[in-house]
Design a protein around this motif. Structure first.
Motif, PDB file in Angstrom:
ATOM      1  N   VAL A  43      76.553  29.019 -15.307  1.00 44.31           N
ATOM      2  CA  VAL A  43      75.524  29.736 -14.335  1.00 44.31           C
ATOM      3  C   VAL A  43      75.681  31.347 -15.201  1.00 44.31           C
ATOM      4  O   VAL A  43      74.796  31.997 -14.238  1.00 44.31           O
ATOM      5  CB  VAL A  43      77.089  30.043 -13.195  1.00 44.31           C
ATOM      6  CG1 VAL A  43      77.276  29.112 -12.318  1.00 44.31           C
ATOM      7  CG2 VAL A  43      78.421  30.770 -13.619  1.00 44.31           C
ATOM      8  N   SER A  44      76.087  31.778 -15.786  1.00 41.04           N
ATOM      9  CA  SER A  44      75.109  32.479 -16.619  1.00 41.04           C
ATOM     10  C   SER A  44      74.437  32.587 -17.430  1.00 41.04           C
ATOM     11  O   SER A  44      73.678  32.982 -18.398  1.00 41.04           O
ATOM     12  CB  SER A  44      76.694  33.513 -17.433  1.00 41.04           C
ATOM     13  OG  SER A  44      76.969  32.695 -18.989  1.00 41.04           O
ATOM     14  N   SER A  45      74.391  31.378 -18.095  1.00 46.71           N
ATOM     15  CA  SER A  45      73.563  30.299 -18.964  1.00 46.71           C
ATOM     16  C   SER A  45      71.874  29.565 -18.064  1.00 46.71           C
ATOM     17  O   SER A  45      72.082  28.657 -17.470  1.00 46.71           O
ATOM     18  CB  SER A  45      73.951  29.361 -20.172  1.00 46.71           C
ATOM     19  OG  SER A  45      72.294  29.248 -20.592  1.00 46.71           O
ATOM     20  N   PRO A  46      71.137  30.555 -18.055  1.00 45.48           N
ATOM     21  CA  PRO A  46      69.727  30.009 -17.366  1.00 45.48           C
ATOM     22  C   PRO A  46      69.113  28.467 -18.064  1.00 45.48           C
ATOM     23  O   PRO A  46      69.369  27.647 -17.060  1.00 45.48           O
ATOM     24  CB  PRO A  46      68.609  30.639 -17.409  1.00 45.48           C
ATOM     25  CG  PRO A  46      69.564  31.906 -17.625  1.00 45.48           C
ATOM     26  CD  PRO A  46      70.738  32.171 -18.775  1.00 45.48           C
ATOM     27  N   SER A  47      69.445  28.437 -19.133  1.00 44.31           N
ATOM     28  CA  SER A  47      69.653  27.046 -19.585  1.00 44.31           C
ATOM     29  C   SER A  47      70.748  25.637 -19.226  1.00 44.31           C
ATOM     30  O   SER A  47      69.808  24.648 -18.930  1.00 44.31           O
ATOM     31  CB  SER A  47      68.910  26.883 -20.926  1.00 44.31           C
ATOM     32  OG  SER A  47      70.024  27.526 -21.447  1.00 44.31           O
ATOM     33  N   LEU A  48      71.712  26.327 -19.659  1.00 44.34           N
ATOM     34  CA  LEU A  48      72.415  25.488 -18.981  1.00 44.34           C
ATOM     35  C   LEU A  48      72.504  24.960 -17.954  1.00 44.34           C
ATOM     36  O   LEU A  48      72.767  23.783 -17.386  1.00 44.34           O
ATOM     37  CB  LEU A  48      73.642  25.575 -19.897  1.00 44.34           C
ATOM     38  CG  LEU A  48      75.208  25.402 -19.822  1.00 44.34           C
ATOM     39  CD1 LEU A  48      74.923  23.564 -20.080  1.00 44.34           C
ATOM     40  CD2 LEU A  48      76.924  25.634 -20.279  1.00 44.34           C
ATOM     41  N   PHE A  49      72.318  26.064 -16.671  1.00 47.90           N
ATOM     42  CA  PHE A  49      72.206  25.686 -15.222  1.00 47.90           C
ATOM     43  C   PHE A  49      71.090  24.462 -14.995  1.00 47.90           C
ATOM     44  O   PHE A  49      71.427  23.807 -14.461  1.00 47.90           O
ATOM     45  CB  PHE A  49      72.166  27.201 -14.601  1.00 47.90           C
ATOM     46  CG  PHE A  49      72.302  27.284 -13.701  1.00 47.90           C
ATOM     47  CD1 PHE A  49      73.681  26.975 -12.774  1.00 47.90           C
ATOM     48  CD2 PHE A  49      71.085  27.107 -12.322  1.00 47.90           C
ATOM     49  CE1 PHE A  49      73.522  26.621 -11.250  1.00 47.90           C
ATOM     50  CE2 PHE A  49      71.175  27.138 -10.954  1.00 47.90           C
ATOM     51  CZ  PHE A  49      72.182  26.847 -10.384  1.00 47.90           C
ATOM     52  N   SER A  50      70.208  25.219 -15.684  1.00 44.39           N
ATOM     53  CA  SER A  50      68.995  23.857 -15.458  1.00 44.39           C
ATOM     54  C   SER A  50      68.823  22.563 -15.659  1.00 44.39           C
ATOM     55  O   SER A  50      68.995  22.160 -15.139  1.00 44.39           O
ATOM     56  CB  SER A  50      67.840  24.770 -16.131  1.00 44.39           C
ATOM     57  OG  SER A  50      66.814  23.916 -15.467  1.00 44.39           O
ATOM     58  N   LEU A  51      69.580  22.962 -16.815  1.00 46.96           N
ATOM     59  CA  LEU A  51      70.010  20.738 -17.525  1.00 46.96           C
ATOM     60  C   LEU A  51      70.984  20.837 -16.668  1.00 46.96           C
ATOM     61  O   LEU A  51      70.553  19.675 -16.450  1.00 46.96           O
ATOM     62  CB  LEU A  51      70.346  21.864 -19.175  1.00 46.96           C
ATOM     63  CG  LEU A  51      69.320  21.496 -19.800  1.00 46.96           C
ATOM     64  CD1 LEU A  51      69.807  21.680 -21.315  1.00 46.96           C
ATOM     65  CD2 LEU A  51      67.931  20.488 -20.473  1.00 46.96           C
ATOM     66  N   THR A  52      71.738  21.118 -16.327  1.00 43.68           N
ATOM     67  CA  THR A  52      73.274  20.367 -15.428  1.00 43.68           C
ATOM     68  C   THR A  52      72.200  20.228 -14.470  1.00 43.68           C
ATOM     69  O   THR A  52      72.761  18.984 -14.010  1.00 43.68           O
ATOM     70  CB  THR A  52      74.026  21.541 -15.274  1.00 43.68           C
ATOM     71  OG1 THR A  52      74.916  21.954 -16.786  1.00 43.68           O
ATOM     72  CG2 THR A  52      75.602  20.993 -15.284  1.00 43.68           C
ATOM     73  N   LEU A  53      72.049  21.579 -13.655  1.00 45.81           N
ATOM     74  CA  LEU A  53      71.079  20.845 -12.629  1.00 45.81           C
ATOM     75  C   LEU A  53      70.209  19.731 -12.798  1.00 45.81           C
ATOM     76  O   LEU A  53      70.737  19.004 -11.110  1.00 45.81           O
ATOM     77  CB  LEU A  53      70.766  22.594 -11.727  1.00 45.81           C
ATOM     78  CG  LEU A  53      70.860  21.964  -9.973  1.00 45.81           C
ATOM     79  CD1 LEU A  53      72.181  21.693  -9.211  1.00 45.81           C
ATOM     80  CD2 LEU A  53      70.231  23.399  -9.653  1.00 45.81           C
TER      81      LEU A  53
END
Length: 281
Positions: A43-53
């Motif tokens: 949740v603190s990483s925009p890129s990781l959050f976007s990829l996971t979502l």
């Protein structure tokens, strides 16, 4: 506390000695902190959050159910290995991508249950909402003594999610329960014992599968429940079923939902036995 949580806590408290309960508590605390740390990274990483979502959005509902079921199985093995040590449990590992997706999905389900209006906000604001939820959670698990509770709550949320999808995994005999083969690892781990004679009587007179007598000195297969069978009889049986022909004792399988049912049923049984003892005293 939900009924499922009472069952898990009751089974653990009744089955574990103080040292093993302490070991389990520390192990759960470590696992809980690891999951919180991983969620914080997401949740603190925009890129990781976007990829996971995006990965979650690409999954069908049955795929999401299987994802939660696999994560639930890992958690149940974590709990039950202290209560029912077994050298032949099936592999339950998850790759990092699927683990991230499962953790985020469980967090979204938790937020949806308690604050459904927050998920009506634009997706770009979800990270802030989820970060706040995680901060509150980490404050609640900062002590060793309370580390078990969030872990058990996560297990019960997963049980309700998977059970709500109509899967036969939430304990006891249920209509629609199906048989699958025992896992290869469980079968390989089965011991070979020699038929003995005690006071002139053969310990096991007949193999219940073929109905033939077991001869003294012959090597036979012993299941964990103690029942003996000819190897030539039990091996074909276990390629189709994971249960003992005599008592229905369940061996581990490679089927995620059957494994969840097996482990959950063992917790139910332990809880019922401890409740019975408590009632009679």
């Amino acid at each position: 506390m939900m009924e499922e949580e009472r069952i898990i806590m009751g089974a653990l408290l009744s089955a574990l000695s103080h040292p093993r309960l302490s070991d389990l508590t520390h192990s759960i605390l470590s696992a809980t902190h690891h999951q919180c740390h991983r969620l914080s990274s997401i949740v603190s990483s925009p890129s990781l959050f976007s990829l996971t979502l995006h990965h979650l959005h690409s999954l069908t509902l049955p795929d999401k159910t299987l994802l939660i079921a696999r994560h639930l199985l890992v958690s149940l093995h974590h709990l039950t290995r202290y209560v029912y040590p077994s050298p032949s449990q099936a592999s339950t590992g998850m790759n990092q991508r699927d683990l991230d997706a499962a953790l985020l999905l469980l967090l979204l389900c938790e937020v949806q249950q308690h604050n459904p209006e927050t998920l009506r906000e634009p997706v770009k604001r979800w990270q802030g909402v989820l970060s706040e939820v995680l901060c509150n959670r980490m404050l609640s698990i900062s002590g060793v003594g309370v580390g078990v509770i969030p872990f058990v709550e996560m297990v019960t949320r997963s049980l309700r999610f998977v059970g709500g999808m109509g899967c036969c995994c939430c304990g006891g005999e249920k209509e629609g329960t199906y048989e699958v083969a025992a896992s290869r690892e469980a079968v390989i781990a089965l011991p070979s014992v020699e038929v003995e004679v005690r006071e002139g009587q053969v310990v096991v007179e007949k193999c219940v599968i073929c109905r033939e007598e077991m001869k003294q000195g012959r090597e036979v297969c012993e299941l964990p429940c103690g029942h003996l069978f000819h190897w030539i009889c039990i091996l074909p049986w276990l390629t189709k079923r994971s249960t003992c022909p005599c008592c229905r004792f369940q061996l581990p399988t490679d089927d995620v939902f059957c494994e969840i049912q097996r482990l959950w049923s063992s917790l139910l049984l332990n809880h019922s036995l401890s409740h019975g003892v408590g009632s009679s005293s």
